[in-house]
Design an enzyme around this catalytic site. Structure first.
Site, PDB file in Angstrom:
ATOM      1  NE  ARG A  59      -3.119   0.215   3.135  1.00  0.00           N
ATOM      2  CZ  ARG A  59      -2.560   0.605   4.293  1.00  0.00           C
ATOM      3  NH1 ARG A  59      -2.079   1.818   4.409  1.00  0.00           N
ATOM      4  NH2 ARG A  59      -2.478  -0.225   5.320  1.00  0.00           N
ATOM      5  CE1 TYR A 112     -17.143   8.484 -16.104  1.00  0.00           C
ATOM      6  CE2 TYR A 112     -16.864   8.422 -13.729  1.00  0.00           C
ATOM      7  CZ  TYR A 112     -17.107   7.776 -14.924  1.00  0.00           C
ATOM      8  OH  TYR A 112     -17.307   6.429 -14.929  1.00  0.00           O
ATOM      9  CG  ASP A 184     -10.817  13.316 -15.925  1.00  0.00           C
ATOM     10  OD1 ASP A 184     -10.161  12.680 -16.779  1.00  0.00           O
ATOM     11  OD2 ASP A 184     -11.801  12.835 -15.335  1.00  0.00           O
ATOM     12  CE  LYS A 209     -13.405   4.807 -18.424  1.00  0.00           C
ATOM     13  NZ  LYS A 209     -13.783   6.107 -17.907  1.00  0.00           N
TER      14      LYS A 209
END
Ligand SMILES: *Cc1c(COP(=O)(O)O)cnc(C)c1O
Length: 405
Positions: A59, A112, A184, A209
């Site tokens: 992590r 979005y 973004d 994407k």
């Protein structure tokens, strides 16, 4: 000292990886491990204290993930990057990092859907308010800045109407008011647009994407221009909120990235062919594509985008019923949200990605019931066109075009 910067295509393939440090493996190894062993207790202590470099726990960092992060930082012209388990984990991490209760975020007037949901949640739970504004000029942005504004959050082109935010104008306003600017860049990928070069402080991607490009991973990446700030973010929001990427997903994205430049050019070639085809269809009412000569902001788009990319939106004659009949008539083109995959995908924003937006706001945003969004894939353009053609013929058997044919 950094060596001379390599060309973009070369960086996609090499940056951040040194095979001699990994048993001479050509491919980046997959370190599928949760934790790392310390040779001694003292070494463990030194790593926790930050005195020694070295792995601790996945992590906090993982060697496979770090190659992806270094590569992304370089190709987006940043100084540091963090990979996340989804695009939304990257969005939430940077917004949590930049804001505290009472602050205000100014966002572009299309974001979005889940980003919009997050902004609403932050307002409700923490009193972090937001406004949405058109951002075509400095004046339009300036008008909505408040004393509490700390950040300008931008998507461009805006989904699905392809309205362009003027990145240089937004950066000028951000600088004037001492605000951080976040972009973004999912729709463009770093191949088509580099917001950090236009003056943004952070750029993020849904790596789901174009970066991955093969429809088999959900992930996100955040790149910043300040290396220290990015390391601080790693050891605060990323470590403590914990939205990290899995090493395997990072490995798949590294594989995808190697062909990003080739894929983006082919996506764009195909989109340009589909654009020409759609313009000849009597059933098509309006078309939205960033670099189309008919786009009202084509000039701004050309200044900040290398090419127009793989996404096209268009309205067909009729309403929701006709739009859905057209989608159902398609054979090769798949009905799905998401974008940037090898497969051409079509979705209906009014009933899918933007269904949560009230109908009046949708209309105001230019999202009518007959609007469709196409993510043009990597198939042969003639096959994509043939599928669209047969679907138009099926939903409109009497059309003028067919009588002529
Ligand atoms: C998909 C998408 C996101 C969210 O990314 P996930 O990987 O699905 O969490 C954010 N912004 C844009 C523009 C997107 O297309």
């Amino acid at each position: 000292m950094r060596e001379k910067k390599l060309q973009f295509e070369t960086e996609l393939i090499h940056t951040g990886y040194e095979s001699s440090r990994h048993h001479d493996s050509l491919a980046v190894p997959l370190y599928q491990t949760s934790t790392f062993t310390f040779p001694t207790a003292e070494e463990g202590e030194a790593r926790f204290a930050g005195e020694h470099q070295g792995n601790i726990y996945s992590r906090l960092g993982n060697p496979t993930v770090r190659v992806l992060e270094e590569r992304m930082a370089e190709i987006e012209h940043g100084a540091g990057a963090l990979a996340f388990g989804s695009g939304m984990a990257a969005v939430s991490a940077v917004l949590i990092h930049l804001t505290k209760a009472g602050d205000h975020i100014l966002a572009s007037r299309g974001v979005y859907g889940c980003t919009f949901g997050l902004l609403e949640m932050m307002e409700e739970k923490y009193g972090i308010t937001h406004d949405l504004a058109a951002m075509r000029t400095e004046e339009e942005i300036e008008r909505s800045i408040r004393p509490e504004t700390v950040c300008i959050y931008v998507e461009t082109p805006i989904n699905p109407t392809m309205e362009i935010v003027n990145l240089q104008a937004a950066a000028a306003v951000a600088k004037r008011h001492g605000l951080k600017m976040v972009v973004d860049n999912t729709f463009c990928s770093p191949y088509l647009q580099n917001p950090l070069l236009a003056g943004a402080d952070f750029v993020l991607h849904s790596a789901t994407k174009y970066l991955n490009g093969h429809g088999d991973v959900v992930a996100g990446v955040l790149v910043g221009k300040d290396a220290e700030e990015m390391e601080a973010l790693r050891m605060t929001v990323q470590k403590d909120v914990g939205g990290i990427i899995s090493p395997f997903d990072a490995w798949l994205i590294l594989r995808g990235l190697k062909t990003l430049h080739i894929r983006m050019d082919r996506h764009t070639d195909n989109a340009e062919a589909v654009l020409r085809f759609l313009k000849g269809q009597p059933e098509v009412k309006t078309i939205y594509y960033p670099l189309d000569s008919g786009h009202p902001q084509a000039e701004t788009a050309r200044q900040q985008m290398r090419r127009g990319g793989g996404l096209i939106s268009f309205e067909i004659e009729g309403g929701r019923k006709e739009a859905q009949a057209f989608m159902n008539a398609l054979k090769l083109i798949k009905i799905a949200v998401s974008l940037g995959d090898a497969e051409t995908l079509i979705q209906h924003p009014a009933s899918m990605t933007h269904a949560v937006v009230p109908a009046e706001s949708r209309e105001a945003m230019g999202i009518s019931d007959s609007l469709l969004r196409l993510s043009v894939g990597l198939e042969n353009a003639e096959d994509i066109e043939a599928d669209l053609r047969q679907a138009f013929a099926k939903v409109n058997p009497d059309s003028k075009r067919l009588q002529e044919a």
